[in-house]
Enzyme design. Structure first.
Site, PDB file in Angstrom:
ATOM      1  N   LEU A  81      37.304  37.296  45.633  1.00  0.00           N
ATOM      2  CA  LEU A  81      37.120  35.866  45.851  1.00  0.00           C
ATOM      3  C   LEU A  81      38.126  35.409  46.891  1.00  0.00           C
ATOM      4  O   LEU A  81      39.270  35.899  46.919  1.00  0.00           O
ATOM      5  CB  LEU A  81      37.337  35.084  44.546  1.00  0.00           C
ATOM      6  CG  LEU A  81      36.355  35.356  43.397  1.00  0.00           C
ATOM      7  CD1 LEU A  81      36.781  34.610  42.151  1.00  0.00           C
ATOM      8  CD2 LEU A  81      34.949  34.964  43.793  1.00  0.00           C
ATOM      9  N   ASP A  82      37.730  34.479  47.755  1.00  0.00           N
ATOM     10  CA  ASP A  82      38.643  33.945  48.751  1.00  0.00           C
ATOM     11  C   ASP A  82      39.845  33.294  48.077  1.00  0.00           C
ATOM     12  O   ASP A  82      39.752  32.824  46.931  1.00  0.00           O
ATOM     13  CB  ASP A  82      37.950  32.913  49.635  1.00  0.00           C
ATOM     14  CG  ASP A  82      36.914  33.540  50.555  1.00  0.00           C
ATOM     15  OD1 ASP A  82      36.952  34.773  50.726  1.00  0.00           O
ATOM     16  OD2 ASP A  82      36.083  32.800  51.098  1.00  0.00           O
ATOM     17  N   GLU A  83      40.950  33.232  48.790  1.00  0.00           N
ATOM     18  CA  GLU A  83      42.181  32.672  48.227  1.00  0.00           C
ATOM     19  C   GLU A  83      41.974  31.252  47.704  1.00  0.00           C
ATOM     20  O   GLU A  83      42.492  30.891  46.642  1.00  0.00           O
ATOM     21  CB  GLU A  83      43.288  32.675  49.295  1.00  0.00           C
ATOM     22  CG  GLU A  83      44.614  32.114  48.793  1.00  0.00           C
ATOM     23  CD  GLU A  83      45.715  32.198  49.834  1.00  0.00           C
ATOM     24  OE1 GLU A  83      46.784  31.584  49.625  1.00  0.00           O
ATOM     25  OE2 GLU A  83      45.511  32.871  50.871  1.00  0.00           O
TER      26      GLU A  83
END
Length: 221
Positions: A81-83
């Site tokens: 998952l993106d930050e």
């Protein structure tokens, strides 16, 4: 290159100073909730705070404070998952299960669903998509922007562009001045707002970096 190779031999920090919300755990799987603003992996192995550091701190015995580079990790991340994205994160404790779940993600036997807040100018193609409750599909390869290697854009002409497909639909629309935008019913609000906001459900078929943000922007949102 020598410095990079050396950095990979540094033991990975095991972190127990940060919270970890466990949604499910058994002998084979670990499912946790990733908060927004937390990296998946640390920028440097001696740093802590990432999801990987936290997971190792949860799984490993209390006396273990670091993990050598040549030691089999106690859990492996199946997807990323993106930050800035929050959501459910799946990890496997059994290496034999890794390929099984990776294959399930690649073949879309596992469906990923996300919620996002977007806006669009009134009268734009983006608004027309948000006014409809049907599914819309963005099929546009994603690659690194020519003028900014850290930025991703939807452009099939880029040399590193990779296939990416995202489906989305509006769940609720609201005029930004506070008026009701119709809730995705296709009915326009009587207010004179210049933009509308919407809660959308997005389902990416791949897991390209920033895929949902890039494709929603490509759709005028």
């Amino acid at each position: 290159q020598e410095l990079r190779n050396y950095s990979r031999t540094i033991p990975l920090r095991v972190d127990r100073d940060w919270p970890l919300e466990v949604l499910h755990e058994d002998t084979a799987l670990l499912v946790v909730n990733k908060p927004a603003g937390v990296k998946m992996h640390p920028s440097h192995r001696f740093e802590g705070g990432s999801m990987l550091n936290r997971v190792f701190g949860h799984v490993l015995p209390p006396h273990v404070h670091e993990l050598a580079h040549d030691v089999e990790p106690p859990a492996r991340i199946v997807h990323r998952l993106d930050e800035d994205t929050s959501g459910v994160l799946l990890l496997v404790k059994n290496r034999a299960l890794l390929d099984l779940f990776l294959g399930a993600f690649r073949s879309n036997r596992i469906t990923k669903s996300y919620l996002a807040l977007v806006s669009a100018a009134v009268g734009s193609d983006g608004e027309r998509r948000l006014r409809s409750s049907t599914w819309h599909h963005v099929n546009e390869p994603i690659g690194r922007a020519r003028d900014h290697p850290m930025k991703r854009v939807a452009d099939a002409a880029l040399l590193d562009a990779k296939e990416a497909v995202t489906s989305f639909r509006a769940l609720r629309t609201v005029a930004l001045d506070g008026g009701d935008g119709g809730g995705g019913s296709g009915e326009k609000s009587d207010c004179s707002a210049n933009r509308i906001a919407a809660l959308v459900e997005a389902r990416p078929r791949q897991g390209r970096t920033h895929q949902i943000r890039v494709h929603l922007a490509h759709a005028g949102l």
